[in-house]
Motif scaffolding. Structure first.
Motif, PDB file in Angstrom:
ATOM      1  N   PRO A 281      58.912 104.662  31.442  1.00 18.02           N
ATOM      2  CA  PRO A 281      58.926 103.214  31.695  1.00 18.02           C
ATOM      3  C   PRO A 281      59.453 102.439  30.498  1.00 18.02           C
ATOM      4  N   ALA A 282      60.116 101.345  30.798  1.00 19.48           N
ATOM      5  CA  ALA A 282      60.699 100.501  29.749  1.00 19.48           C
ATOM      6  C   ALA A 282      59.602  99.684  29.066  1.00 19.48           C
ATOM      7  N   THR A 283      59.767  99.426  27.795  1.00 21.83           N
ATOM      8  CA  THR A 283      58.843  98.598  27.012  1.00 21.83           C
ATOM      9  C   THR A 283      59.645  97.598  26.198  1.00 21.83           C
ATOM     10  N   LEU A 284      58.968  96.551  25.721  1.00 14.67           N
ATOM     11  CA  LEU A 284      59.589  95.530  24.894  1.00 14.67           C
ATOM     12  C   LEU A 284      58.943  95.545  23.507  1.00 14.67           C
ATOM     13  N   SER A 285      59.755  95.295  22.517  1.00 18.08           N
ATOM     14  CA  SER A 285      59.262  95.224  21.140  1.00 18.08           C
ATOM     15  C   SER A 285      59.916  94.025  20.468  1.00 18.08           C
ATOM     16  N   ASN A 286      59.114  93.012  20.149  1.00 13.69           N
ATOM     17  CA  ASN A 286      59.632  91.803  19.526  1.00 13.69           C
ATOM     18  C   ASN A 286      58.567  91.223  18.605  1.00 13.69           C
ATOM     19  N   GLU A 287      58.789  90.001  18.158  1.00 10.77           N
ATOM     20  CA  GLU A 287      57.871  89.383  17.210  1.00 10.77           C
ATOM     21  C   GLU A 287      56.501  89.072  17.830  1.00 10.77           C
ATOM     22  N   LYS A 288      56.404  89.063  19.146  1.00  9.59           N
ATOM     23  CA  LYS A 288      55.123  88.849  19.802  1.00  9.59           C
ATOM     24  C   LYS A 288      54.271  90.105  19.805  1.00  9.59           C
ATOM     25  N   GLY A 289      54.808  91.207  19.311  1.00 10.17           N
ATOM     26  CA  GLY A 289      54.053  92.446  19.231  1.00 10.17           C
ATOM     27  C   GLY A 289      54.660  93.520  20.110  1.00 10.17           C
ATOM     28  N   HIS A 290      54.132  94.710  19.951  1.00  9.72           N
ATOM     29  CA  HIS A 290      54.602  95.845  20.745  1.00  9.72           C
ATOM     30  C   HIS A 290      53.442  96.378  21.586  1.00  9.72           C
ATOM     31  N   TYR A 291      53.616  96.319  22.886  1.00 11.10           N
ATOM     32  CA  TYR A 291      52.627  96.839  23.813  1.00 11.10           C
ATOM     33  C   TYR A 291      53.100  98.186  24.337  1.00 11.10           C
ATOM     34  N   THR A 292      52.206  99.142  24.335  1.00 13.12           N
ATOM     35  CA  THR A 292      52.550 100.423  24.937  1.00 13.12           C
ATOM     36  C   THR A 292      52.670 100.253  26.452  1.00 13.12           C
ATOM     37  N   ALA A 293      53.228 101.276  27.091  1.00 12.38           N
ATOM     38  CA  ALA A 293      53.408 101.198  28.547  1.00 12.38           C
ATOM     39  C   ALA A 293      52.058 101.071  29.263  1.00 12.38           C
ATOM     40  N   LEU A 294      51.018 101.752  28.766  1.00 12.81           N
ATOM     41  CA  LEU A 294      49.707 101.685  29.410  1.00 12.81           C
ATOM     42  C   LEU A 294      49.059 100.318  29.185  1.00 12.81           C
ATOM     43  N   GLU A 295      49.163  99.770  27.963  1.00 13.82           N
ATOM     44  CA  GLU A 295      48.598  98.445  27.709  1.00 13.82           C
ATOM     45  C   GLU A 295      49.286  97.383  28.558  1.00 13.82           C
ATOM     46  N   ALA A 296      50.601  97.463  28.659  1.00 14.66           N
ATOM     47  CA  ALA A 296      51.327  96.501  29.499  1.00 14.66           C
ATOM     48  C   ALA A 296      50.929  96.639  30.969  1.00 14.66           C
ATOM     49  N   LEU A 297      50.721  97.877  31.411  1.00 13.90           N
ATOM     50  CA  LEU A 297      50.329  98.103  32.804  1.00 13.90           C
ATOM     51  C   LEU A 297      48.942  97.528  33.085  1.00 13.90           C
ATOM     52  N   ILE A 298      47.993  97.715  32.155  1.00  8.18           N
ATOM     53  CA  ILE A 298      46.632  97.194  32.359  1.00  8.18           C
ATOM     54  C   ILE A 298      46.650  95.669  32.405  1.00  8.18           C
ATOM     55  N   LEU A 299      47.347  95.033  31.476  1.00  8.70           N
ATOM     56  CA  LEU A 299      47.420  93.570  31.469  1.00  8.70           C
ATOM     57  C   LEU A 299      48.113  93.049  32.729  1.00  8.70           C
ATOM     58  N   SER A 300      49.130  93.767  33.180  1.00  7.88           N
ATOM     59  CA  SER A 300      49.822  93.346  34.412  1.00  7.88           C
ATOM     60  C   SER A 300      48.898  93.438  35.617  1.00  7.88           C
TER      61      SER A 300
END
Length: 868
Positions: A281-300
């Motif tokens: 799965p694709a992830t984003l990394s920028n100045e707002k921080g880096h979320y792993t694929a699992l963290e992004a999935l849980i928040l979504s």
């Protein structure tokens, strides 16, 4: 057998009886029915005519009772389970659950009366939702430096329980009454125990009426029990025993909470999709921080639960506002047609404008509520921004109204709410993917409810793209249907009719290619990182376990599908010599009536009402004729005329010809369950050996079905009539609307377990086993040997439910023996499937959608406890 439910007065009982089930063009028969009693008005009976005796079978054509009652209330459907219950049948539950409580120190009595089926369905759904929230609370130990899962879970439980409580209060308010013990209504409900107060002979008459009612399946619920979306009327909905409001309100939150639990139970180092051959799965990394694929999935998925609760709140608001407005307009009067409501204007323009104003007001109210909750430091809907609230609330309401208007009589209220929430969730995924591509530096993570892999991108492109194509080309589609329906004698240039249809069809096909290859293709390429989607699919096709495995699966599916369609087309073409007439859902077939049917076709097509329309001909009493009745002459279609084969015909063909003269066509239930069984043979190999590839193929099949429905409904030349006539042979009372949705439901039910991306192989087979095995065998066993009905208001039997549970558990064990699924606890798995079977027996919603989702949710919530 006396009823254990509420005793109705004679006036109430008569309102529950169908008044006339006979077709207008036919006279009631004086012959006896199968039970040996004389058939009266409203009782289906076997009829004979001068042409010869009829053979009884299920109708392969559209049920004729649909056309004669298209504008009746869903509550007052004349064909819903109106057959007599033989005396040997026994019911497990009473017809009605009733609770009476006397208010202390007063003469008032508070009564809650609810149909047993509806009460059981509500109890199962609400208990499942509370079980889901309890499982969420158990997983509050997920560690992440970016968010506090315990705090989030607490607010998720608060808003979900608040919604559940509001739904329960709505149901209690709808079915409660408060009256004095001296009121006339209470005297009818609670008759006096003193025999001297009764009129002479009344006990015997009451006992006879009660005994008679105890053998009748009550065909409808109270009309006042049904809820409606704002500015809709009863005739917009599919006929059903109940509206399924609990399904529409709580199914979305139940599935959303189950998805959240599935992600919370994962470990940070585990693979969320084991065995799936697809890019990570694709992830984003920028100045707002880096979320792993699992963290992004849980928040979504926290966002998804908030979205589900928001949509259910709006849904309940629509229903309550509709009730309130109708009560003001009605003012206690009851002389309103079943298909209409006084508060809803008849003009389409006024109705649409009132709905638009209410939608705008509701969206603004939801935004204000969201900002007020944030101002009060309350975490309800905290994962939704005010912009997401505005977009999702507006889209959800537009989907509600658009679906019920475009797919007229295609949904119940519960199905409408479930489908609209699914469409809203997919639309929000599309917006979030697009937002992440436009503003990658300002977006902390890709907010999708499944993992952002190419599978999700292609599914969004295929499903959303097929719907976008229909809306973009709607002028051509509407014009094509209008010309196909219009008789030649009413056209200004009748000789140009075929030419106009061909030009419109050409415009539709060219427009489809341009939209799919242009707009949708460009968006897909952009989301894939500027990779050509067509080239990507070709190369990915060769990345299976073996280079030939995925092409072999495609060939296997193509052969099975082609053979099935060709076989059924041949069977339907062979049976076109049989003339069909429908009586209350049963088909009466006259062998050897080909010439008579041809004569009817010619007279029908030349009648003033139809002219020379190119749509499928209409037969008595106003239902499109099937290939078996119409001969499809004049439609530009040819079917093999088997009786006129050359002299060298095979012996097998001669035997089949002889059999067709004496054996009627297959019953409707058998024809429909054939495709359920076909899903098992087709999809189990794909799910077992390559779930990722099957996921993509399911999405492509959904898009293909959508375009086929465009072609069928809008009579696109030259395939429209052929598709319509073929699908017409598999319709039941749940396909009484303008759109045919059964195949969509069946595909979605089988694919849902993959589309929701469960980790367990056992869970991924849920939809296929539930629909392909359990639902089919439950129907067959229940009709053959069913003896104990769940309730007097349903034809579902305990034997059918047991067959449903046993067959699914047995097939799961077979899959386990072949190493296709993990080792699991048979008892716990059987309990989950058993609860699902009870819901299948009590619910009147389309089980092709509700059962797979419900079973998947419970199996997911069981987690690791179900595995050994």
């Amino acid at each position: 057998m006396r009823s254990r439910g509420r005793t109705f007065s004679s006036g109430t009982a008569s309102s529950h009886r169908p008044q006339n089930l006979s077709v207008k063009t036919r006279q009631p028969s004086p012959h006896q029915n199968s039970s040996g009693e004389s058939s009266g008005a409203g009782t289906p009976s076997l009829r004979t005519t001068a042409r010869g005796p009829f053979t009884r079978s299920r109708s392969p054509a559209v049920n004729h009772s649909f056309a004669s009652h298209r504008h009746s209330s869903p509550a007052g459907s004349p064909f819903l389970r109106n057959k007599l219950m033989p005396a040997e049948y026994r019911s497990i539950l009473p017809a009605v659950f009733e609770l009476r409580l006397r208010i202390p120190f007063t003469s008032y009595l508070w009564t809650v009366s609810l149909d047993a089926r509806r009460a059981g369905e509500c109890l199962i759904i609400i208990a499942s939702l509370f079980f889901a929230t309890s499982r969420i609370w158990e997983h509050t130990d997920f560690q992440s430096p970016k968010f506090d899962s315990r705090k989030y879970n607490l607010w998720i439980l608060t808003e979900t329980h608040t919604l559940a409580g509001a739904s329960i209060l709505y149901m209690l308010w709808l079915h409660n009454t408060i009256m004095t013990s001296k009121s006339p209504e209470m005297q009818r409900v609670i008759p006096s125990s003193n025999p001297s107060n009764r009129r002479p002979g009344s006990p015997r008459i009451s006992e006879q009426r009660e005994q008679k009612r105890s053998h009748i399946l009550i065909p409808k619920s109270k009309r006042s029990d049904f809820g409606y979306v704002w500015m809709t009327v009863p005739k917009n909905y599919r006929d059903s025993f109940d509206d399924g409001v609990f399904t529409g309100l709580l199914f979305g939150p139940l599935v959303s909470v189950s998805l959240l639990y599935a992600s919370l139970s994962l470990s940070p180092t585990s693979n969320p999709l084991p065995g799936w051959r697809i890019e990570p799965p694709a992830t984003l990394s920028n100045e707002k921080g880096h979320y792993t694929a699992l963290e992004a999935l849980i928040l979504s998925r926290y966002n998804l639960v908030d979205l589900a609760n928001l949509c259910s709140t709006i849904f309940l608001l629509h229903i309550c506002a509709s009730w309130w407005l109708e009560a003001r307009y009605r003012g206690g009067a009851s002389n309103v047609l079943d298909a209409e409501r006084r508060s809803v204007p008849r003009g389409e323009g006024r109705r649409l404008s009132y709905f638009a104003l209410f939608t705008l007001a509701t969206s603004l109210a939801m935004i204000a509520l969201r900002l007020g909750l944030e101002k009060a430091s309350l975490g309800i809907w905290q994962h939704l921004s005010w912009l997401e609230v505005a977009i999702s609330s507006t889209f959800f309401q537009c989907t509600l109204y658009g679906s019920v208007r475009l797919a007229h009589r295609g949904f119940t209220l519960g199905e409408l709410g479930t489908v609209s929430f699914g469409g809203t969730a997919l639309f929000m995924e599309f917006l979030n993917i697009t937002r992440a591509k436009i503003w990658p530096l300002a977006t902390p993570f890709i907010k999708t409810f499944r993992l952002p892999t190419p599978l999700l991108i292609f599914q969004t492109a295929l499903v959303a793209g097929s719907l976008l194509t229909g809306f973009a080309l709607s002028p051509l589609l509407v014009l094509s249907r209008s010309i196909a329906q219009r008789p030649v004698r009413r056209m200004k240039y009748p000789e140009q009719k075929l030419r106009h249809r061909r030009l419109l069809a050409l415009g539709f096909y060219v427009g489809t290619v341009l939209i799919v290859g242009g707009v949708i293709g460009i968006w897909t390429s952009w989301c894939l990182g500027k990779r050509n989607p067509w080239v990507w699919v070709i190369f990915w096709l060769l990345e299976g376990r073996k280079k030939w495995s995925r092409p072999a699966l495609l060939i296997y599916w193509g052969l099975l599908g082609s053979l099935s369609v060709a076989g059924w087309t041949r069977q339907l073409a062979r049976s076109r010599r049989f003339r069909t007439w429908s009586t209350a859902g049963e088909n009466l077939i006259v062998p050897g009536a080909g010439t008579a049917a041809s004569g009817i076709l010619e007279s029908t097509n030349s009648s003033p009402g139809t002219g020379n329309s190119d749509l499928p001909p209409v037969g008595p009493p106003g239902v499109p004729l099937s290939p078996s009745t119409s001969g499809v002459s004049g439609l530009g279609l040819t079917f093999p005329n088997l009786p006129q084969l050359p002299n060298g015909a095979s012996v097998a063909t001669d035997l089949l010809d002889a059999a067709d003269k004496h054996v009627p066509t297959l019953r409707l239930n058998a024809r429909r369950k054939f495709f359920h069984a076909l899903t098992v043979v087709m999809f189990i190999p794909g799910v077992a050996f390559d779930p990722a590839f099957t996921h993509l193929c399911f999405s492509a099949a959904f898009a293909l079905f959508t375009f086929a429905e465009y072609v069928r409904y809008f009579a696109i030349y030259p395939f429209g009539a052929a598709v319509h006539l073929f699908m017409n042979e598999f319709l039941d009372h749940k396909d009484s609307g303008t759109a045919i949705l059964s195949h969509f439901y069946l595909l979605t039910g089988c694919a849902g377990s993959l589309w929701l991306e469960g980790r367990s192989s056992l869970v991924q087979f849920t939809g296929i086993l539930v629909l392909g095995v359990g639902d089919a065998l439950a129907s067959i066993v229940g009709k053959r040997i069913g003896f104990h009905r769940w309730s007097r208001t349903t034809s579902k039997t305990v034997e059918g439910s047991l067959a449903y549970t046993a067959s699914i558990v047995l097939c799961a064990w077979i899959l386990r023996l072949f190493g296709m699924v993990e080792k699991f606890s048979t008892l716990r798995y059987a309990i989950v499937i058993g609860v699902s079977s009870v819901l299948e027996a009590l619910s009147d919603q389309n089980d092709n959608v509700t059962l797979p989702l419900f079973s998947w949710s419970l199996l997911t919530l069981m987690g690791e406890s179900i595995y050994i």
